[in-house]
Design a protein around this motif. Structure first.
Motif, mmCIF file in Angstrom:
data_model
loop_
_atom_site.group_PDB
_atom_site.id
_atom_site.type_symbol
_atom_site.label_atom_id
_atom_site.label_comp_id
_atom_site.label_asym_id
_atom_site.label_seq_id
_atom_site.Cartn_x
_atom_site.Cartn_y
_atom_site.Cartn_z
ATOM 1 N N LYS A 73 9.746 69.512 63.460
ATOM 2 C CA LYS A 73 9.400 69.192 64.929
ATOM 3 C C LYS A 73 8.648 70.468 65.231
ATOM 4 C CE LYS A 73 11.142 65.160 65.007
ATOM 5 N NZ LYS A 73 10.318 64.048 64.757
ATOM 6 N N SER A 74 9.293 71.648 64.987
ATOM 7 C CA SER A 74 8.784 73.113 65.582
ATOM 8 C C SER A 74 7.392 73.095 65.235
ATOM 9 C CB SER A 74 9.642 74.028 65.054
ATOM 10 O OG SER A 74 11.005 73.872 65.574
ATOM 11 N N PHE A 75 7.130 72.934 64.058
ATOM 12 C CA PHE A 75 5.692 73.176 63.424
ATOM 13 C C PHE A 75 5.230 72.046 63.060
ATOM 14 C CE2 PHE A 75 8.484 76.906 62.676
ATOM 15 C CZ PHE A 75 7.442 77.956 63.205
ATOM 16 N N ASN A 76 5.325 70.887 63.424
ATOM 17 C CA ASN A 76 4.688 69.567 63.473
ATOM 18 C C ASN A 76 4.249 69.344 62.024
ATOM 19 O OD1 ASN A 76 3.909 67.239 64.325
ATOM 20 N ND2 ASN A 76 1.626 67.987 64.517
ATOM 21 N N ILE A 77 5.257 69.677 61.055
ATOM 22 C CA ILE A 77 5.168 69.257 59.546
ATOM 23 C C ILE A 77 6.172 68.167 59.009
ATOM 24 C CG2 ILE A 77 4.120 71.375 59.060
ATOM 25 C CD1 ILE A 77 6.993 72.333 58.029
ATOM 26 N N ALA A 78 6.461 67.283 59.617
ATOM 27 C CA ALA A 78 7.317 66.174 59.321
ATOM 28 C C ALA A 78 7.093 65.454 58.229
ATOM 29 C CB ALA A 78 7.732 65.205 60.696
ATOM 30 N N GLY A 79 5.718 65.308 57.944
ATOM 31 C CA GLY A 79 5.398 64.685 56.676
ATOM 32 C C GLY A 79 5.570 65.269 55.510
ATOM 33 N N PHE A 80 6.085 66.460 55.376
ATOM 34 C CA PHE A 80 6.467 67.177 54.082
ATOM 35 C C PHE A 80 7.944 67.035 53.806
ATOM 36 C CE2 PHE A 80 2.980 69.722 55.227
ATOM 37 C CZ PHE A 80 2.040 69.776 53.961
ATOM 38 N N GLN A 81 8.735 66.389 54.635
ATOM 39 C CA GLN A 81 10.145 65.912 54.475
ATOM 40 C C GLN A 81 10.910 67.056 53.932
ATOM 41 O OE1 GLN A 81 9.040 62.196 52.352
ATOM 42 N NE2 GLN A 81 10.063 61.166 54.204
ATOM 43 N N SER A 82 11.300 67.810 54.847
ATOM 44 C CA SER A 82 12.188 69.029 53.983
ATOM 45 C C SER A 82 13.312 69.525 55.294
ATOM 46 C CB SER A 82 11.313 70.370 54.140
ATOM 47 O OG SER A 82 11.864 71.479 53.490
ATOM 48 N N SER A 83 14.482 69.738 55.114
ATOM 49 C CA SER A 83 15.229 70.224 55.887
ATOM 50 C C SER A 83 16.650 70.923 54.981
ATOM 51 C CB SER A 83 15.884 68.959 56.688
ATOM 52 O OG SER A 83 16.554 68.416 55.797
ATOM 53 N N VAL A 84 17.579 71.544 55.512
ATOM 54 C CA VAL A 84 18.700 72.031 55.050
ATOM 55 C C VAL A 84 19.925 71.642 55.734
ATOM 56 C CG1 VAL A 84 17.423 74.093 54.084
ATOM 57 C CG2 VAL A 84 18.722 73.994 56.209
ATOM 58 N N VAL A 85 20.983 71.306 54.950
ATOM 59 C CA VAL A 85 22.175 71.074 55.556
ATOM 60 C C VAL A 85 23.074 72.539 55.300
ATOM 61 C CG1 VAL A 85 24.350 69.856 55.212
ATOM 62 C CG2 VAL A 85 22.330 68.525 54.823
ATOM 63 N N HIS A 86 23.974 72.895 56.505
ATOM 64 C CA HIS A 86 24.606 74.330 56.513
ATOM 65 C C HIS A 86 26.091 73.780 56.755
ATOM 66 C CE1 HIS A 86 26.231 77.894 58.288
ATOM 67 N NE2 HIS A 86 25.797 78.535 57.334
ATOM 68 N N THR A 87 27.054 74.444 56.254
ATOM 69 C CA THR A 87 28.596 74.323 56.487
ATOM 70 C C THR A 87 29.205 75.357 55.747
ATOM 71 O OG1 THR A 87 30.504 73.062 56.842
ATOM 72 C CG2 THR A 87 29.067 72.559 55.106
ATOM 73 N N ARG A 88 30.131 75.839 56.509
ATOM 74 C CA ARG A 88 30.960 77.015 56.056
ATOM 75 C C ARG A 88 32.241 76.444 55.142
ATOM 76 N NH1 ARG A 88 29.547 79.724 60.703
ATOM 77 N NH2 ARG A 88 28.125 81.280 60.261
ATOM 78 N N ASN A 89 32.318 74.996 55.229
ATOM 79 C CA ASN A 89 33.456 74.378 54.795
ATOM 80 C C ASN A 89 32.832 73.629 53.140
ATOM 81 O OD1 ASN A 89 35.050 72.286 53.799
ATOM 82 N ND2 ASN A 89 35.861 71.972 55.806
ATOM 83 N N ARG A 90 33.143 74.765 52.320
ATOM 84 C CA ARG A 90 32.562 74.459 50.938
ATOM 85 C C ARG A 90 33.230 72.933 50.336
ATOM 86 N NH1 ARG A 90 31.546 79.718 48.756
ATOM 87 N NH2 ARG A 90 30.084 80.664 50.687
#
Length: 387
Positions: free
Chosen positions: A226-243
Motif C-alpha cells: 500500500k505504502s509504495f503502490n506495488i500490490a501487484g507484486f504480491q509480497s509481504s511478511v508475517v512476524h511473531t516472536r512465538n516460534r
C-alpha cells in the motif's frame, strides 16, 4: 540510470493495463479499491527494469536482504525490533491470514473483527468455514472508539482476533494504550491476535502509527504494497516472536503455496525500503493536501455530508447519514448517474451502512472531478426524491 521526477500531479492513463481499478468496470472515475493513481517511486521502477534486463525469469528464492530491509525500516522509523528468525515470507497479507485461520483455528470457531472494517476480513473468515464475531466500534460525535466492555465479552467466545492497525476504513491510528488493552484482553481469553498493519506508513506528515507488540500470541502482517503502490507484486511478511506459532504458519503457507516469491517482488521491496523513503514522505504530503481539499469542499459545498477525521491511510470515510438512503443505493446511484464509483459503507459491516469510502490517492485534478461528481450526484438524487 533512470531518473523520474517525483510527480503527484500528472494524470496517468491506466486503461488497457489490466487494472482492477480502471479496466474491470466501465465507470468514468473509480475511487473505490485501495490502490493509488500515482507514478511509482523512481528507484523501484529502476530496480524492476534492471531485473527485467536479465533475460531469464525463473523460480526465485527470498534473499536475506529482503528481510533485512524490513528489519531496518521498522527499527529506523518505528523503533520496532525484529529478527530474521521471527519472520516468514508470504505472497500477501490476506493469503497469509487465510493460512493462519486454517492452521490456528478449527471449523466453526469464532473469529473477532472490529466493524466497520476491511470487507475481505469477512470473506476470509467465512470462506474458511469459521464464524464472524463483531465488536462494533462506537461512533459518537463523528469520532470512533473501541467498546472495550463488548470486546472483553466477545473475546471470551473467540479463538482469534484480526486487528486492523491503522484501521481501514476509518483511518484511525490505535494508541499505544488501546493496543496494550487489546493485547491484555486477548491474553486473558487465550485468543490469538493477528494485526494487519499494511497501511502503517500512510499517516499524516509528522504522525506515526504504533506497531502492535509481537509477543506471545501476537502476529503482525507487514507489507510495502500500500505504502509504495506495488500490490501487484504480491509480497509481504508475517512476524511473531512465538516460534511455535510461526512454524505452524510456515508449514500451512507451504501447503497453501502462498510462500513463493514473484521474480520482480524482491527488487521492488528492497528498493522501496532502502531507497524510496524520500518519495514516501512526499507522497504523504500529497495525500494530506488532498485531505484538505476534500475537507474544504465538503464544508463549503456538501455540508449534508460529514468527513470522519482521520490521520492514516488515503481512504476517507464519509458520513452520509443525513441523506437517509442506504449506502448500496447511494453508491449505485452515483455510478449510474455520474460514473463515480465509491465503496458502499455496508460492505464493511452493517454498522457502516450510513457511509461511503472514498480513495483520494490520485492527482488533484481527478480528486476535484470526483468531488464535483459527488455533489452533482447527491443533488440529482435529492431532486428525484423531491419530485
Amino acid at each position: 540510470m533512470l531518473f523520474i521526477i517525483m510527480d503527484f500531479k500528472s494524470v496517468i492513463d491506466r486503461h488497457g493495463t489490466n487494472s482492477l481499478k480502471w479496466d474491470l468496470f466501465d465507470d468514468d472515475l473509480p475511487m473505490w479499491v485501495a490502490d493509488m493513481d500515482f507514478r511509482v517511486a523512481p528507484k523501484i521502477q529502476e530496480a524492476i527494469l534492471k531485473r527485467a534486463a536479465h533475460p531469464v525469469y525463473g523460480y526465485t528464492v527470498v534473499p536475506d536482504e529482503l528481510f533485512e530491509s524490513y528489519i531496518s525500516w521498522w527499527d529506523r522509523r518505528y523503533d520496532f525490533k525484529m529478527s530474521r528468525e521471527d519472520m516468514a515470507y508470504a505472497i500477501g497479507v490476506m493469503p497469509s491470514i487465510s493460512s493462519m485461520i486454517r492452521c490456528l483455528t478449527d471449523e466453526d470457531d469464532e473469529i473477532l473483527i472490529q466493524t466497520p472494517v476491511y470487507h475481505v476480513f469477512f470473506y476470509v473468515i467465512e470462506d474458511n468455514n469459521r464464524k464472524v464475531l463483531e465488536n462494533e466500534l462506537i461512533y459518537e460525535n463523528e469520532v470512533y472508539r473501541i467498546d472495550f466492555d463488548d470486546l472483553d465479552e466477545k473475546l471470551s467466545k473467540a479463538k482469534m482476533m484480526i486487528l486492523c492497525n491503522p484501521h481501514n476504513p476509518i483511518g484511525k491510528i490505535w494508541s499505544r494504550e488501546e493496543l496494550d488493552k487489546i493485547e491484555e484482553l486477548c491474553k486473558k481469553h487465550d485468543v490469538i491476535l493477528i494485526s494487519d498493519e499494511i497501511h502503517c506508513d500512510l499517516t499524516d506528515p509528522g504522525v506515526k502509527y504504533n506497531p502492535c507488540d509481537s509477543s506471545d500470541n501476537v502476529i503482525t502482517c507487514l507489507s510495502p504494497s500500500k505504502s509504495f503502490n506495488i500490490a501487484g507484486f504480491q509480497s509481504s511478511v508475517v512476524h511473531t516472536r512465538n516460534r511455535e506459532l510461526l512454524e505452524k504458519i510456515k508449514n500451512q503457507m507451504h501447503v497453501d503455496n502462498s510462500d513463493s516469491c514473484n521474480v520482480f517482488a524482491t527488487a521492488a521491496v528492497i528498493a522501496a525500503y532502502k531507497e524510496s523513503e524520500d518519495w514516501l514522505e512526499e507522497l504523504k504530503e500529497a495525500i494530506y493536501e488532498n485531505k484538505q481539499i476534500v475537507r474544504e469542499f465538503i464544508a463549503n459545498e456538501l455540508p449534508i455530508i460529514s468527513l470522519v477525521e482521520c490521520d492514516a491511510t488515503y481512504l476517507l470515510w464519509l458520513d452520509c447519514s443525513r441523506l437517509n438512503v442506504s449506502s448500496k443505493v447511494l453508491s449505485e446511484f452515483l455510478r449510474q448517474n455520474q460514473g463515480l464509483f465509491l465503496s458502499a459503507g455496508v460492505d464493511f459491516g452493517q454498522c457502516g451502512d450510513n457511509f461511503l469510502r472514498m480513495n483520494i490517492a490520485c492527482p488533484e485534478e481527478l480528486l476535484k472531478e470526483g468531488l464535483l461528481k459527488l455533489k452533482a450526484g447527491i443533488i440529482a438524487l435529492n431532486n428525484i426524491r423531491n419530485f
